[in-house]
Design a protein around this motif. Structure first.
Motif, PDB file in Angstrom:
ATOM      1  N   LEU A  32      65.812  61.684 -52.457  1.00  0.00           N
ATOM      2  CA  LEU A  32      66.627  60.646 -51.838  1.00  0.00           C
ATOM      3  C   LEU A  32      66.468  59.330 -52.586  1.00  0.00           C
ATOM      4  N   SER A  33      67.577  58.631 -52.759  1.00  0.00           N
ATOM      5  CA  SER A  33      67.508  57.287 -53.316  1.00  0.00           C
ATOM      6  C   SER A  33      66.983  56.336 -52.242  1.00  0.00           C
ATOM      7  N   VAL A  34      66.762  55.087 -52.633  1.00  0.00           N
ATOM      8  CA  VAL A  34      66.252  54.100 -51.676  1.00  0.00           C
ATOM      9  C   VAL A  34      67.187  53.966 -50.483  1.00  0.00           C
ATOM     10  N   GLU A  35      68.475  53.777 -50.755  1.00  0.00           N
ATOM     11  CA  GLU A  35      69.436  53.590 -49.670  1.00  0.00           C
ATOM     12  C   GLU A  35      69.606  54.859 -48.845  1.00  0.00           C
ATOM     13  N   GLN A  36      69.599  56.006 -49.509  1.00  0.00           N
ATOM     14  CA  GLN A  36      69.718  57.264 -48.773  1.00  0.00           C
ATOM     15  C   GLN A  36      68.513  57.480 -47.868  1.00  0.00           C
ATOM     16  N   ALA A  37      67.329  57.159 -48.371  1.00  0.00           N
ATOM     17  CA  ALA A  37      66.118  57.340 -47.569  1.00  0.00           C
ATOM     18  C   ALA A  37      66.155  56.466 -46.326  1.00  0.00           C
ATOM     19  N   LEU A  38      66.527  55.208 -46.504  1.00  0.00           N
ATOM     20  CA  LEU A  38      66.588  54.299 -45.363  1.00  0.00           C
ATOM     21  C   LEU A  38      67.626  54.765 -44.350  1.00  0.00           C
ATOM     22  N   HIS A  39      68.757  55.230 -44.851  1.00  0.00           N
ATOM     23  CA  HIS A  39      69.853  55.634 -43.967  1.00  0.00           C
ATOM     24  C   HIS A  39      69.541  56.945 -43.247  1.00  0.00           C
ATOM     25  N   VAL A  40      69.110  57.941 -44.008  1.00  0.00           N
ATOM     26  CA  VAL A  40      68.907  59.284 -43.458  1.00  0.00           C
ATOM     27  C   VAL A  40      67.613  59.392 -42.656  1.00  0.00           C
ATOM     28  N   LEU A  41      66.582  58.691 -43.094  1.00  0.00           N
ATOM     29  CA  LEU A  41      65.263  58.859 -42.486  1.00  0.00           C
ATOM     30  C   LEU A  41      64.940  57.839 -41.403  1.00  0.00           C
ATOM     31  N   VAL A  42      65.633  56.708 -41.407  1.00  0.00           N
ATOM     32  CA  VAL A  42      65.259  55.655 -40.457  1.00  0.00           C
ATOM     33  C   VAL A  42      66.451  55.179 -39.622  1.00  0.00           C
ATOM     34  N   ILE A  94      58.480  49.732 -32.696  1.00  0.00           N
ATOM     35  CA  ILE A  94      57.239  50.336 -33.190  1.00  0.00           C
ATOM     36  C   ILE A  94      57.530  51.668 -33.878  1.00  0.00           C
ATOM     37  N   THR A  95      58.404  52.462 -33.265  1.00  0.00           N
ATOM     38  CA  THR A  95      58.732  53.777 -33.821  1.00  0.00           C
ATOM     39  C   THR A  95      59.431  53.658 -35.166  1.00  0.00           C
ATOM     40  N   LEU A  96      60.401  52.759 -35.263  1.00  0.00           N
ATOM     41  CA  LEU A  96      61.152  52.619 -36.512  1.00  0.00           C
ATOM     42  C   LEU A  96      60.294  52.036 -37.631  1.00  0.00           C
ATOM     43  N   MET A  97      59.401  51.130 -37.292  1.00  0.00           N
ATOM     44  CA  MET A  97      58.497  50.615 -38.319  1.00  0.00           C
ATOM     45  C   MET A  97      57.581  51.730 -38.825  1.00  0.00           C
ATOM     46  N   ALA A  98      57.128  52.585 -37.915  1.00  0.00           N
ATOM     47  CA  ALA A  98      56.296  53.721 -38.325  1.00  0.00           C
ATOM     48  C   ALA A  98      57.104  54.705 -39.168  1.00  0.00           C
ATOM     49  N   MET A  99      58.345  54.975 -38.761  1.00  0.00           N
ATOM     50  CA  MET A  99      59.198  55.889 -39.522  1.00  0.00           C
ATOM     51  C   MET A  99      59.485  55.337 -40.912  1.00  0.00           C
ATOM     52  N   SER A 100      59.722  54.043 -40.997  1.00  0.00           N
ATOM     53  CA  SER A 100      59.985  53.425 -42.294  1.00  0.00           C
ATOM     54  C   SER A 100      58.765  53.520 -43.204  1.00  0.00           C
ATOM     55  N   THR A 101      57.589  53.318 -42.630  1.00  0.00           N
ATOM     56  CA  THR A 101      56.355  53.417 -43.412  1.00  0.00           C
ATOM     57  C   THR A 101      56.118  54.841 -43.900  1.00  0.00           C
ATOM     58  N   ILE A 102      56.322  55.806 -43.012  1.00  0.00           N
ATOM     59  CA  ILE A 102      56.159  57.213 -43.393  1.00  0.00           C
ATOM     60  C   ILE A 102      57.156  57.591 -44.487  1.00  0.00           C
ATOM     61  N   SER A 103      58.386  57.117 -44.350  1.00  0.00           N
ATOM     62  CA  SER A 103      59.412  57.414 -45.353  1.00  0.00           C
ATOM     63  C   SER A 103      59.024  56.848 -46.715  1.00  0.00           C
ATOM     64  N   TYR A 104      58.406  55.681 -46.704  1.00  0.00           N
ATOM     65  CA  TYR A 104      57.979  55.048 -47.957  1.00  0.00           C
ATOM     66  C   TYR A 104      56.934  55.899 -48.674  1.00  0.00           C
ATOM     67  N   TYR A 105      55.984  56.418 -47.937  1.00  0.00           N
ATOM     68  CA  TYR A 105      54.890  57.154 -48.560  1.00  0.00           C
ATOM     69  C   TYR A 105      55.239  58.602 -48.897  1.00  0.00           C
ATOM     70  N   PHE A 106      56.199  59.189 -48.182  1.00  0.00           N
ATOM     71  CA  PHE A 106      56.465  60.611 -48.381  1.00  0.00           C
ATOM     72  C   PHE A 106      57.807  60.917 -49.048  1.00  0.00           C
ATOM     73  N   PHE A 107      58.733  59.959 -49.048  1.00  0.00           N
ATOM     74  CA  PHE A 107      60.069  60.295 -49.539  1.00  0.00           C
ATOM     75  C   PHE A 107      60.577  59.372 -50.648  1.00  0.00           C
ATOM     76  N   GLU A 109      60.307  55.112 -52.357  1.00  0.00           N
ATOM     77  CA  GLU A 109      59.715  53.780 -52.291  1.00  0.00           C
ATOM     78  C   GLU A 109      60.806  52.736 -52.067  1.00  0.00           C
ATOM     79  N   PHE A 110      60.665  51.991 -50.993  1.00  0.00           N
ATOM     80  CA  PHE A 110      61.574  50.891 -50.691  1.00  0.00           C
ATOM     81  C   PHE A 110      60.803  49.869 -49.857  1.00  0.00           C
ATOM     82  N   PRO A 111      61.325  48.656 -49.711  1.00  0.00           N
ATOM     83  CA  PRO A 111      60.625  47.640 -48.891  1.00  0.00           C
ATOM     84  C   PRO A 111      60.573  48.092 -47.432  1.00  0.00           C
TER      85      PRO A 111
END
Length: 217
Positions: A32-42, A94-107, A109-111
């Motif tokens: 996934l690209s940065v934008e795809q990861a943010l959109h699909v995962l969060v 809280i959930t979305l911040m956790a999901m965003s963090t998990i997405s960063y480490y596993f899928f 890299e994005f802010p």
């Protein structure tokens, strides 16, 4: 009921991420690209969670025979329901911040801090829309179906609105190459502020509608 929903919600998130992670391992070339990861995962899962947590907010109280009690308290009904909306919003934050963090480490890299905050805006919008639907139609199922229908309509209209300032899932980290950075920041801020204001407006309209409590009982 809310605690039970939280358990199912976290179970669904784990299953969703596990499936996507397995796909990423089996097909490493299709990351996934940065934008795809943010959109699909969060972002999109966040709006679905917002619908799930909000759809039974009113009907659940009525089914438990506690709706009349809420209206009979000394506290204004605005404050009573505002506390519930804030609780749902806090849980989503809280959930979305956790999901965003998990997405960063596993899928991808994005802010992740800004990504999580950005995802909270469309989620809050769907909280307001679902809450309004639940008040207007006095049914959690109807509210959920209408909110999901609204979400699907927004996703289907992506090609029409994604390049405009009115898209719910505006891509903050993918500015157009022909647009000045400062103008892009202004567009993102105005977009996020406008969507947040719409969410607040939906909640306000729902609370105003609740003045006629006989229609809810």
């Amino acid at each position: 009921m809310f605690h039970r929903k939280m358990i199912f919600m976290f179970g669904g998130i784990v299953a969703y991420y596990a499936i996507l992670y397995a796909i990423a391992i089996w097909r490493p070339g299709e990351g996934l690209s940065v934008e795809q990861a943010l959109h699909v995962l969060v972002e999109v899962p966040g709006t679905v969670l917002a619908i799930y947590l909000t759809m039974d907010l009113v009907s659940g109280e009525r089914d438990n025979d506690t709706l009349e009690i809420l209206f009979s308290t000394a506290v204004s009904h605005y404050a009573t329901w505002a506390v519930r909306i804030v609780s749902i919003s806090a849980a989503l934050f809280i959930t979305l911040m956790a999901m965003s963090t998990i997405s960063y480490y596993f899928f991808a890299e994005f802010p992740y801090l800004l990504g999580g905050l950005n995802a909270c805006i469309p989620a809050f919008f769907m909280v307001g829309a679902t809450f309004l639907f639940s008040v207007l139609f006095r049914s959690g199922n109807a509210a959920g179906m209408l909110a999901v229908g609204l979400l699907i309509a927004i996703l289907l209209s992506t090609e029409i609105f994604e390049e405009t300032s009115y898209y719910l899932f505006l891509k903050p980290f993918d500015p157009p190459s022909d647009l000045d950075a400062s103008l892009w920041i202004n567009r993102v801020v105005l977009n996020r502020a406008g969507i947040a204001i719409l969410g607040i407006l939906f909640i306000f309209l729902a609370l105003r509608r609740m003045i006629e409590r006989e229609k809810l009982l």
